[in-house]
Design an enzyme around this catalytic site. Structure first.
Site, PDB file in Angstrom:
ATOM      1  N   HIS A 121       0.868  -1.173   0.000  1.00  0.00           N
ATOM      2  CA  HIS A 121       0.000   0.000   0.000  1.00  0.00           C
ATOM      3  C   HIS A 121       0.911   1.231   0.000  1.00  0.00           C
ATOM      4  CE1 HIS A 121      -2.830   2.981   1.658  1.00  0.00           C
ATOM      5  NE2 HIS A 121      -3.801   2.151   1.344  1.00  0.00           N
ATOM      6  N   ASP A 199       3.033  -4.302   8.108  1.00  0.00           N
ATOM      7  CA  ASP A 199       1.821  -3.503   7.962  1.00  0.00           C
ATOM      8  C   ASP A 199       0.628  -4.453   8.087  1.00  0.00           C
ATOM      9  OD1 ASP A 199      -0.387  -2.156   7.085  1.00  0.00           O
ATOM     10  OD2 ASP A 199       0.438  -1.623   5.130  1.00  0.00           O
ATOM     11  N   GLN A 202      -4.535  -4.846   7.018  1.00  0.00           N
ATOM     12  CA  GLN A 202      -5.529  -5.771   6.458  1.00  0.00           C
ATOM     13  C   GLN A 202      -5.479  -7.148   7.117  1.00  0.00           C
ATOM     14  OE1 GLN A 202      -7.891  -4.911   4.518  1.00  0.00           O
ATOM     15  NE2 GLN A 202      -7.178  -2.942   3.749  1.00  0.00           N
ATOM     16  N   LYS A 225     -10.746  -0.206  10.288  1.00  0.00           N
ATOM     17  CA  LYS A 225     -10.930  -1.373   9.426  1.00  0.00           C
ATOM     18  C   LYS A 225     -11.385  -2.579  10.232  1.00  0.00           C
ATOM     19  CE  LYS A 225      -7.321   0.083   6.203  1.00  0.00           C
ATOM     20  NZ  LYS A 225      -8.004   0.416   4.956  1.00  0.00           N
ATOM     21  N   CYS A 363      -4.573   2.214  -3.903  1.00  0.00           N
ATOM     22  CA  CYS A 363      -3.355   2.740  -3.268  1.00  0.00           C
ATOM     23  C   CYS A 363      -2.201   1.750  -3.398  1.00  0.00           C
ATOM     24  CB  CYS A 363      -3.576   3.087  -1.790  1.00  0.00           C
ATOM     25  SG  CYS A 363      -4.778   4.386  -1.546  1.00  0.00           S
TER      26      CYS A 363
END
Ligand code: PMP
Length: 408
Positions: A121, A199, A202, A225, A363
């Site tokens: 991302h 990261d 997600q 999220k 993104c």
């Protein structure tokens, strides 16, 4: 329909009572919120609100206790090694910028490489461009396989052959849903003495996590999220990885002593939390973590896997639909294109049927280039997604694909 067990939680989400026609398939961008979260925020403002960490009075002390309790709760929920490494930020993006700035300032020298991947991302690319650019260091990317996984041989080769000082990789791809072998990524970096940030924006909404076992130096995520409010993110760090780093921002709340000419800083984790935080939103995030704990993250994962299997089966049967991403090892994200149609047009047609999907580069422009497409449409799932949502998507896509097949 997919095999049981599926969660039946839709009634917990007021948006579906207010908009019964809604087929919401954009949870990877941001999830809907259960009443428990909405009520916790309203209740906090109605009963317990005051600024934190400075009140001599009971109301402020109570607000402080509630805020700090969420730090403990988050440490426990994510299996973090210590509350001292739990830093509240605005979002995952700010958490990555914090690490890039504070870690990069101390450790990056001319010639050093920060290793990312083609799947990242932009939030895990641009902060590294900014910090390396100013220090004569550079960013290199691990290649993606044609089916959307990390090329692990390329990762090992680059770790071996380049002067890698830091690794910053995603845990789960927002564009394709690929779940990367996080433990292996960490071990390979650490075997070469290299620090690593994952990261987890997600991953955290969909997978049970134990960050102590995972061993990453830095792990980041966004509350919005994972059923929580916008305005809150987390940096979950090994405290030793943060200790001694310069603050990211200066201001109130992060100091020990201030003189006109210089200042000293508060201990971890407060060193990295300047100014008044998103107090009520952090309380709301605590309610989201409670809610997810009640469901059990293993059940959340099983629910989404069942939906994903069903979606791949139904969408795989639509003529003229190109699906992207690996055959296995992925979360509830399906990226696709309709032959002859732009992804934005597909999303527009779906919107006419009240089906919300995202279209564009997500993104992740380097990933789109590696895939050889300008854009995709993306459907993504959460705890409240149902087989009926998948049916609505598949039926609508069948019609859209047929329309474009017949339109010269
Ligand atoms: N990383 C990934 C993989 C993401 O999907 C996102 C959100 N789309 C981010 C980072 C950034 O999250 P936020 O916008 O909440 O900072």
């Amino acid at each position: 329909p997919p095999p049981a067990p599926l969660l039946e939680v839709r009634a917990d989400f007021p948006v579906f009572a207010h908009r019964p026609e809604l087929v919401f398939l954009d949870s990877a961008a941001s999830s809907q919120k259960p009443a428990a979260v909405i009520d916790a925020i309203a209740g906090f403002y109605a009963h317990d609100y005051a600024n934190i960490h400075r009140g001599a009075y009971g109301l402020s002390a109570r607000a402080t206790d509630r805020f700090e309790a969420v730090r403990d709760q988050a440490a426990q929920f994510f299996g973090a090694p210590s509350r001292d490494g739990v830093v509240f930020t605005r979002n995952a993006t700010e958490a990555i910028n914090l690490v890039a700035h504070s870690w990069g300032q101390v450790h990056l020298n001319p010639g050093d490489v920060v290793l990312v991947s083609e799947l990242e991302h932009h939030a895990n690319l641009v902060p590294w461009h900014l910090v390396t650019g100013g220090r004569g260091a550079r960013v290199e990317a691990v290649a993606m396989t044609p089916d959307g996984r990390l090329d692990l041989e390329d990762y090992e080769r680059k770790l071996r052959e380049l002067p890698v000082k830091f690794v910053a990789l995603q845990h789960v791809s927002n564009a394709l849903g690929t779940v990367h072998p996080a433990r292996q990524l960490v071990e390979l970096a650490h075997a070469r003495g290299v620090s690593i940030l994952l990261d987890g924006a997600q991953a955290a909404p969909h997978l049970p996590l134990n960050l102590t076992e995972l061993g990453a130096d830095f792990y980041v995520l966004s509350a919005h999220k994972m059923l929580g409010p916008s305005g809150v993110g987390l940096l979950l760090a090994r405290p030793e990885a943060l200790r001694g780093l310069p603050p990211y921002q200066g201001g109130g709340d992060m100091i020990r002593e201030v003189y006109p000419q210089h200042s000293t800083y508060a201990p971890l984790p407060h060193t990295f939390e300047a100014g008044t935080p998103a107090i009520a939103e952090v309380i709301g995030f605590g309610a989201a973590l409670d809610y997810l704990s009640g469901l059990g993250m293993a059940n959340v994962a099983a629910h989404e896997q069942a939906l994903l299997g069903y979606a791949l089966q139904r969408l795989g049967a639509v003529d003229g639909l190109q699906l992207y991403g690996p055959a296995s090892g992925r979360c509830g994200v399906v990226s696709f294109n309709v032959a002859g149609a732009h992804a934005h047009d597909v999303a527009g047609f779906l919107d006419e049927a009240n089906i919300c999907v995202r279209a564009g580069h997500h993104c992740a422009q380097p990933l789109m280039r590696a895939l050889g497409v300008a854009s995709t449409a993306r459907a993504s799932f959460s705890v409240y997604t149902t087989p009926a949502d998948v049916d609505a998507l598949a039926d609508a896509l069948g019609e859209i694909a047929q329309f474009f097949a017949e339109t010269p």
